[in-house]
Design a protein around this motif. Structure first.
Motif, PDB file in Angstrom:
ATOM      1  N   ALA A  98       0.832  -1.208   0.000  1.00  0.00           N
ATOM      2  CA  ALA A  98       0.000   0.000   0.000  1.00  0.00           C
ATOM      3  C   ALA A  98       0.860   1.248   0.000  1.00  0.00           C
ATOM      4  N   GLY A  99       0.497   2.180  -0.843  1.00  0.00           N
ATOM      5  CA  GLY A  99       1.187   3.450  -0.895  1.00  0.00           C
ATOM      6  C   GLY A  99       2.444   3.432  -1.733  1.00  0.00           C
ATOM      7  N   GLY A 100       2.904   2.279  -2.129  1.00  0.00           N
ATOM      8  CA  GLY A 100       4.129   2.200  -2.906  1.00  0.00           C
ATOM      9  C   GLY A 100       3.821   2.036  -4.383  1.00  0.00           C
ATOM     10  N   SER A 101       4.579   2.693  -5.204  1.00  0.00           N
ATOM     11  CA  SER A 101       4.436   2.464  -6.634  1.00  0.00           C
ATOM     12  C   SER A 101       5.793   2.704  -7.267  1.00  0.00           C
ATOM     13  N   LYS A 102       6.284   1.699  -7.918  1.00  0.00           N
ATOM     14  CA  LYS A 102       7.575   1.807  -8.573  1.00  0.00           C
ATOM     15  C   LYS A 102       7.335   2.034 -10.054  1.00  0.00           C
ATOM     16  N   LYS A 103       8.096   2.925 -10.624  1.00  0.00           N
ATOM     17  CA  LYS A 103       8.046   3.119 -12.065  1.00  0.00           C
ATOM     18  C   LYS A 103       8.729   1.931 -12.724  1.00  0.00           C
ATOM     19  N   ASP A 104       8.266   1.585 -13.907  1.00  0.00           N
ATOM     20  CA  ASP A 104       8.876   0.473 -14.621  1.00  0.00           C
ATOM     21  C   ASP A 104      10.185   0.917 -15.265  1.00  0.00           C
ATOM     22  N   ASN A 105      11.256   0.261 -14.865  1.00  0.00           N
ATOM     23  CA  ASN A 105      12.585   0.504 -15.403  1.00  0.00           C
ATOM     24  C   ASN A 105      13.323  -0.825 -15.395  1.00  0.00           C
ATOM     25  N   TRP A 106      12.879  -1.738 -16.243  1.00  0.00           N
ATOM     26  CA  TRP A 106      13.414  -3.097 -16.268  1.00  0.00           C
ATOM     27  C   TRP A 106      14.750  -3.117 -16.987  1.00  0.00           C
ATOM     28  N   VAL A 107      15.783  -3.629 -16.289  1.00  0.00           N
ATOM     29  CA  VAL A 107      17.148  -3.672 -16.796  1.00  0.00           C
ATOM     30  C   VAL A 107      17.618  -5.127 -16.771  1.00  0.00           C
ATOM     31  N   PRO A 108      18.270  -5.608 -17.831  1.00  0.00           N
ATOM     32  CA  PRO A 108      18.765  -6.996 -17.827  1.00  0.00           C
ATOM     33  C   PRO A 108      19.816  -7.234 -16.748  1.00  0.00           C
ATOM     34  N   VAL A 109      19.770  -8.413 -16.124  1.00  0.00           N
ATOM     35  CA  VAL A 109      20.778  -8.841 -15.155  1.00  0.00           C
ATOM     36  C   VAL A 109      21.812  -9.645 -15.934  1.00  0.00           C
ATOM     37  N   GLN A 110      23.039  -9.164 -15.960  1.00  0.00           N
ATOM     38  CA  GLN A 110      24.105  -9.815 -16.711  1.00  0.00           C
ATOM     39  C   GLN A 110      24.472 -11.158 -16.095  1.00  0.00           C
ATOM     40  N   GLY A 111      24.664 -12.170 -16.929  1.00  0.00           N
ATOM     41  CA  GLY A 111      25.190 -13.447 -16.477  1.00  0.00           C
ATOM     42  C   GLY A 111      24.189 -14.410 -15.861  1.00  0.00           C
ATOM     43  N   VAL A 112      22.912 -14.040 -15.761  1.00  0.00           N
ATOM     44  CA  VAL A 112      21.903 -14.954 -15.230  1.00  0.00           C
ATOM     45  C   VAL A 112      20.890 -15.205 -16.346  1.00  0.00           C
ATOM     46  N   LYS A 113      20.803 -16.462 -16.786  1.00  0.00           N
ATOM     47  CA  LYS A 113      19.984 -16.802 -17.944  1.00  0.00           C
ATOM     48  C   LYS A 113      18.494 -16.931 -17.628  1.00  0.00           C
ATOM     49  N   SER A 114      18.157 -17.412 -16.402  1.00  0.00           N
ATOM     50  CA  SER A 114      16.745 -17.570 -16.044  1.00  0.00           C
ATOM     51  C   SER A 114      16.588 -17.462 -14.539  1.00  0.00           C
ATOM     52  N   LEU A 115      15.351 -17.263 -14.087  1.00  0.00           N
ATOM     53  CA  LEU A 115      15.086 -17.164 -12.659  1.00  0.00           C
ATOM     54  C   LEU A 115      15.497 -18.439 -11.932  1.00  0.00           C
ATOM     55  N   SER A 116      15.384 -19.573 -12.608  1.00  0.00           N
ATOM     56  CA  SER A 116      15.758 -20.839 -11.974  1.00  0.00           C
ATOM     57  C   SER A 116      17.273 -20.954 -11.772  1.00  0.00           C
ATOM     58  N   ALA A 117      18.057 -20.097 -12.436  1.00  0.00           N
ATOM     59  CA  ALA A 117      19.514 -20.125 -12.295  1.00  0.00           C
ATOM     60  C   ALA A 117      20.013 -19.245 -11.150  1.00  0.00           C
ATOM     61  N   LEU A 118      19.094 -18.564 -10.451  1.00  0.00           N
ATOM     62  CA  LEU A 118      19.498 -17.721  -9.329  1.00  0.00           C
ATOM     63  C   LEU A 118      20.017 -18.595  -8.181  1.00  0.00           C
ATOM     64  N   PRO A 119      20.958 -18.099  -7.397  1.00  0.00           N
ATOM     65  CA  PRO A 119      21.539 -18.892  -6.299  1.00  0.00           C
ATOM     66  C   PRO A 119      20.598 -18.978  -5.092  1.00  0.00           C
ATOM     67  N   LEU A 120      19.557 -19.787  -5.221  1.00  0.00           N
ATOM     68  CA  LEU A 120      18.539 -19.859  -4.172  1.00  0.00           C
ATOM     69  C   LEU A 120      18.446 -21.230  -3.530  1.00  0.00           C
ATOM     70  N   GLN A 121      19.513 -22.008  -3.596  1.00  0.00           N
ATOM     71  CA  GLN A 121      19.480 -23.358  -3.050  1.00  0.00           C
ATOM     72  C   GLN A 121      19.284 -23.339  -1.541  1.00  0.00           C
ATOM     73  N   GLU A 122      19.967 -22.431  -0.858  1.00  0.00           N
ATOM     74  CA  GLU A 122      19.856 -22.359   0.594  1.00  0.00           C
ATOM     75  C   GLU A 122      18.696 -21.454   0.976  1.00  0.00           C
ATOM     76  N   GLU A 123      17.819 -21.993   1.812  1.00  0.00           N
ATOM     77  CA  GLU A 123      16.670 -21.213   2.265  1.00  0.00           C
ATOM     78  C   GLU A 123      17.071 -20.272   3.392  1.00  0.00           C
ATOM     79  N   SER A 124      16.388 -19.140   3.459  1.00  0.00           N
ATOM     80  CA  SER A 124      16.567 -18.153   4.523  1.00  0.00           C
ATOM     81  C   SER A 124      18.010 -17.676   4.648  1.00  0.00           C
ATOM     82  N   LYS A 125      18.664 -17.479   3.512  1.00  0.00           N
ATOM     83  CA  LYS A 125      20.032 -16.979   3.457  1.00  0.00           C
ATOM     84  C   LYS A 125      20.097 -15.913   2.364  1.00  0.00           C
ATOM     85  N   VAL A 126      20.847 -14.859   2.616  1.00  0.00           N
ATOM     86  CA  VAL A 126      21.030 -13.813   1.610  1.00  0.00           C
ATOM     87  C   VAL A 126      22.164 -14.242   0.683  1.00  0.00           C
ATOM     88  N   SER A 127      21.860 -14.380  -0.604  1.00  0.00           N
ATOM     89  CA  SER A 127      22.872 -14.687  -1.627  1.00  0.00           C
ATOM     90  C   SER A 127      22.995 -13.479  -2.535  1.00  0.00           C
TER      91      SER A 127
END
Length: 177
Positions: free
Chosen positions: A24-53
């Motif tokens: 509520a109250g938040g609105s972000k303008k669309d400014n989508w920028v490519p993330v270099q070196g990551v081919k898909s969301l499934s390739a993100l380093p998310l193997q460990e739960e509840s950890k900041v990668s």
């Protein structure tokens, strides 16, 4: 451009894409920028739960030669249920959040979103909105007190949060204009 993805729950077509669960109250303008070196969301380093990668975005808006030369952001897989994207460094002490504690939701987050606690200064943030829930801690011992005095910001600054998605076969991040 069609944006899709489970991170940030991005929906919609073209330039009108918005998070379906935007706070509520938040609105972000669309400014989508490519993330270099990551081919898909499934390739993100998310193997460990509840950890900041950290992932390097190489996005010029996030790059700072002194503290963040690769434009890194933090991603968190919270119990396999939700993924959050946050700034790589604490807004209070500017130390990287790689060892931050991911705490369960509580009344401060309406029992909906986890909290991020900086392991260095103790500042706590809502993982979804970046809202400051508690300022840098005073119970960090002598060293923590010295660090707080030297590095902590006098004002409470929100931890930047970002949306991630996929577009045209690439991972993209929604950055502030």
């Amino acid at each position: 451009m069609r944006i899709k993805g489970s991170i940030g729950k991005i929906t919609g077509e073209g330039g009108s894409s918005k998070r379906s669960d935007e706070f509520a109250g938040g609105s972000k303008k669309d400014n989508w920028v490519p993330v270099q070196g990551v081919k898909s969301l499934s390739a993100l380093p998310l193997q460990e739960e509840s950890k900041v990668s950290l992932i390097d975005t190489m996005a010029s808006q996030l790059m700072d030669a002194r503290v963040n030369p690769t434009g890194a952001v933090g991603v968190i897989n919270y119990k396999g249920k939700a993924t959050y994207c946050i700034a790589a460094s604490c807004s209070s002490c500017k130390i990287p959040l790689t060892k931050a504690k991911v705490l369960p939701p509580n009344a401060e987050t309406k029992n909906q979103h986890p909290r991020i606690e900086c392991d260095f200064c103790g500042a706590t943030y809502n993982a979804k909105t970046g809202q400051v829930l508690s300022d840098a801690s005073t119970d960090r011992g002598l060293m923590g007190g010295i660090v707080k005095g030297l590095f902590s910001s006098k004002e409470k600054k929100t931890l930047p949060t970002y949306d991630l998605g996929e577009a045209n076969g690439a991972v993209v991040i929604n950055l502030p204009l």
